[in-house]
Scaffold this motif. Structure first.
Motif, PDB file in Angstrom:
ATOM      1  N   THR A 172       0.876   2.971  18.936  1.00  0.00           N
ATOM      2  CA  THR A 172      -0.129   2.539  17.955  1.00  0.00           C
ATOM      3  C   THR A 172       0.608   1.962  16.554  1.00  0.00           C
ATOM      4  OG1 THR A 172      -2.103   3.767  18.995  1.00  0.00           O
ATOM      5  CG2 THR A 172      -2.129   2.817  16.682  1.00  0.00           C
ATOM      6  N   ALA A 173       0.461   0.732  16.484  1.00  0.00           N
ATOM      7  CA  ALA A 173       1.526   0.207  15.389  1.00  0.00           C
ATOM      8  C   ALA A 173       1.125   1.014  14.009  1.00  0.00           C
ATOM      9  CB  ALA A 173       1.370  -1.256  15.018  1.00  0.00           C
ATOM     10  N   ARG A 174      -0.305   1.279  13.529  1.00  0.00           N
ATOM     11  CA  ARG A 174      -0.793   1.694  12.295  1.00  0.00           C
ATOM     12  C   ARG A 174       0.176   3.048  11.931  1.00  0.00           C
ATOM     13  NH1 ARG A 174      -6.560   4.330  11.002  1.00  0.00           N
ATOM     14  NH2 ARG A 174      -6.297   4.511   8.979  1.00  0.00           N
ATOM     15  N   LEU A 175       0.348   3.838  12.983  1.00  0.00           N
ATOM     16  CA  LEU A 175       0.892   5.003  12.654  1.00  0.00           C
ATOM     17  C   LEU A 175       2.206   4.861  11.719  1.00  0.00           C
ATOM     18  CD1 LEU A 175       0.676   6.712  16.467  1.00  0.00           C
ATOM     19  CD2 LEU A 175      -0.827   7.146  14.176  1.00  0.00           C
ATOM     20  N   GLY A 176       2.803   3.843  11.982  1.00  0.00           N
ATOM     21  CA  GLY A 176       4.237   3.851  11.043  1.00  0.00           C
ATOM     22  C   GLY A 176       4.084   3.387   9.801  1.00  0.00           C
ATOM     23  N   GLU A 177       2.739   2.747   9.583  1.00  0.00           N
ATOM     24  CA  GLU A 177       2.433   2.153   8.173  1.00  0.00           C
ATOM     25  C   GLU A 177       1.529   3.352   7.253  1.00  0.00           C
ATOM     26  OE1 GLU A 177       3.482  -0.907   7.611  1.00  0.00           O
ATOM     27  OE2 GLU A 177       4.138  -0.829   9.868  1.00  0.00           O
ATOM     28  N   LEU A 178       1.505   4.383   7.552  1.00  0.00           N
ATOM     29  CA  LEU A 178       0.731   5.480   6.933  1.00  0.00           C
ATOM     30  C   LEU A 178       1.484   6.149   5.772  1.00  0.00           C
ATOM     31  CD1 LEU A 178      -1.675   6.916   9.831  1.00  0.00           C
ATOM     32  CD2 LEU A 178      -2.078   5.134   7.968  1.00  0.00           C
ATOM     33  N   GLY A 179       2.986   6.012   5.995  1.00  0.00           N
ATOM     34  CA  GLY A 179       3.687   6.566   5.037  1.00  0.00           C
ATOM     35  C   GLY A 179       3.927   8.112   5.240  1.00  0.00           C
ATOM     36  N   ASN A 180       3.710   8.590   6.250  1.00  0.00           N
ATOM     37  CA  ASN A 180       3.924   9.987   6.590  1.00  0.00           C
ATOM     38  C   ASN A 180       5.301  10.327   6.779  1.00  0.00           C
ATOM     39  OD1 ASN A 180       3.768  12.828   7.814  1.00  0.00           O
ATOM     40  ND2 ASN A 180       1.634  12.220   8.097  1.00  0.00           N
ATOM     41  N   PRO A 181       5.953  11.120   6.172  1.00  0.00           N
ATOM     42  CA  PRO A 181       7.611  11.392   6.351  1.00  0.00           C
ATOM     43  C   PRO A 181       7.791  12.180   7.580  1.00  0.00           C
ATOM     44  CG  PRO A 181       6.514  12.679   4.332  1.00  0.00           C
ATOM     45  CD  PRO A 181       5.265  11.755   4.710  1.00  0.00           C
ATOM     46  N   TRP A 182       6.795  12.760   7.968  1.00  0.00           N
ATOM     47  CA  TRP A 182       6.740  13.766   9.051  1.00  0.00           C
ATOM     48  C   TRP A 182       6.580  13.028  10.513  1.00  0.00           C
ATOM     49  CZ3 TRP A 182       8.793  18.158   7.564  1.00  0.00           C
ATOM     50  CH2 TRP A 182       8.804  18.610   6.147  1.00  0.00           C
ATOM     51  N   PHE A 183       6.429  11.817  10.577  1.00  0.00           N
ATOM     52  CA  PHE A 183       6.050  11.145  11.932  1.00  0.00           C
ATOM     53  C   PHE A 183       7.452  10.382  12.303  1.00  0.00           C
ATOM     54  CE2 PHE A 183       5.282   6.772  13.271  1.00  0.00           C
ATOM     55  CZ  PHE A 183       4.764   6.968  14.319  1.00  0.00           C
ATOM     56  N   PHE A 184       7.479  10.586  13.458  1.00  0.00           N
ATOM     57  CA  PHE A 184       8.799   9.901  14.223  1.00  0.00           C
ATOM     58  C   PHE A 184       8.462   9.763  15.579  1.00  0.00           C
ATOM     59  CE2 PHE A 184      10.588  12.782  11.069  1.00  0.00           C
ATOM     60  CZ  PHE A 184      11.372  11.821  10.393  1.00  0.00           C
ATOM     61  N   ARG A 185       8.571   8.305  16.057  1.00  0.00           N
ATOM     62  CA  ARG A 185       8.111   7.680  17.137  1.00  0.00           C
ATOM     63  C   ARG A 185       9.460   7.107  17.863  1.00  0.00           C
ATOM     64  NH1 ARG A 185       3.541   4.039  16.991  1.00  0.00           N
ATOM     65  NH2 ARG A 185       4.131   3.360  14.903  1.00  0.00           N
TER      66      ARG A 185
END
Length: 376
Positions: A118-131
């Motif tokens: 889901t593209a939106r996940l990378g646009e949320l600015g969450n520094p703990w997210f890694f896809r």
């Protein structure tokens, strides 16, 4: 390569364990029941296989079923967070579940390693997210480019799932197809519970579509391909990543797969040599089944985590979730699928592949590969 079984343990969330401590807990939150069970099972298997192969770090996977709802994912998160702390968590492939978990990961300060597209996940600015699977902003560009540039299609019909995953893919497909001057002649949303896609396919036929573009989960993909072959036997199909899965292809006859292609990060079952072939052989030995790109990408995610922990310990640095996060954000990792590096938004993979079935078996062959570098 040498492989080693994982053992039991725990790691404090913000307080490092002594360097001599080897056993670490790794929560694996994946959907094992519901409409994405095939994808979630692959994700789990890839994580477990990677944990079993780490040389210098032993990880104790703690698997919980997130089912198919955000609420179930949150419940699973609360259960694992009540146990021993961990350096990272494997997050579910389902986009709606990741959207629910990302604020919790940020509050807790724990990296979430996922393969959700889901593209939106990378646009949320969450520094703990890694896809570790290419986002829809990568694979759907490849998907659309193959439809237009290779198949020379001018009138694509897009059939997509009504979930967050489907809506994300549809948005990226429509944007790219319009840019390539081949706007969709039909865009049809399908709920995961729909068990007859013939009305949508007949609308595509009436719209004189010259290619069927699918962005569906596995079960809906099987249904769409089977019914399309009955209603539109001569129209090519370019499907989403669910179609490349051996478990999906196994539900269709080889003849039904003729003229069917799929976007994906890779096709492990097609590998004949190199690290991907080694992964394929190890997966077959461990699970007596065939791996897909979801398993391979999650394998790479846990492999990178293991390498980071080993390097932190070797350097005498504390192993904390923050230290792991900082290394995930800055390191480069050479996995079996691709070379991973963050684009600053947690998107780690930047290549996509198109594979196509020949109609005589269920093993697709690579047809095109696209590299879409992250913006600097």
């Amino acid at each position: 390569m040498g492989w080693r079984r994982s053992a039991v343990a725990a790691l404090a969330a913000h307080v490092a364990l002594p360097a001599a401590a080897q056993d670490l807990r790794l929560p694996v939150l994946v959907p094992l029941t519901g409409f994405v069970a095939l994808e979630g099972t692959s994700q789990r298997n890839g994580a477990l296989l990677a944990a079993s192969q780490l040389k210098d770090v032993t990880l104790k996977p703690d698997v919980l079923d997130t089912q198919a709802t955000p609420e179930a994912a949150v419940t699973a998160w609360e259960r694992v967070m009540g146990g021993a702390p961990s350096p990272a968590v494997v997050g579910p492939i389902l986009g709606t579940q990741m959207l629910a978990l990302l604020p919790l990961a940020q509050d807790r300060g724990v990296p979430l390693l996922t393969i959700s597209g889901t593209a939106r996940l990378g646009e949320l600015g969450n520094p703990w997210f890694f896809r570790f699977f290419p986002s829809d902003a990568t694979v759907k560009v490849a998907h659309a480019r193959y439809v237009v540039e290779t198949l020379s299609a001018k009138r694509p019909a897009v059939i997509y799932q009504s979930t967050a995953y489907g809506q994300s893919g549809r948005e990226q497909l429509a944007k790219t197809l319009i840019e390539l001057k081949a706007p969709p002649v039909l865009e049809e949303s399908i709920a995961p519970t729909v068990n007859d896609l013939s009305p949508a396919l007949l609308r595509a036929k009436n719209a004189n579509a010259d290619v069927i573009v699918l962005h569906l989960h596995a079960a809906s993909t099987v249904l769409a391909v089977r019914q399309a072959r009955q209603l539109l036997p001569d129209v090519p199909i370019v499907a989403g990543s669910a179609m490349h899965q051996p478990a999906t292809a196994a539900l269709l006859e080889p003849a039904e797969l003729k003229g069917v292609c799929a976007e994906t990060a890779a096709s492990p079952i097609s590998a004949t040599s190199g690290p991907m072939r080694a992964f394929l052989d190890a997966y077959r030995a461990a699970y007596k089944s065939e791996p897909d790109a979801f398993a391979a990408a999650q394998f790479d995610a846990v492999g990178m985590l293991g390498q980071i922990i080993a390097e932190l310990r070797k350097a005498g640095q504390p192993v904390t979730p923050k230290a792991v996060r900082d290394r995930l954000a800055s390191d480069i990792y050479h996995g079996v699928v691709t070379t991973y590096r963050s684009d600053g938004k947690g998107n780690m993979a930047h290549e996509a592949e198109i594979v196509c079935f020949g109609g005589t078996d269920r093993i697709p062959k690579p047809a095109a590969r696209y590299s879409i570098p992250p913006r600097s």
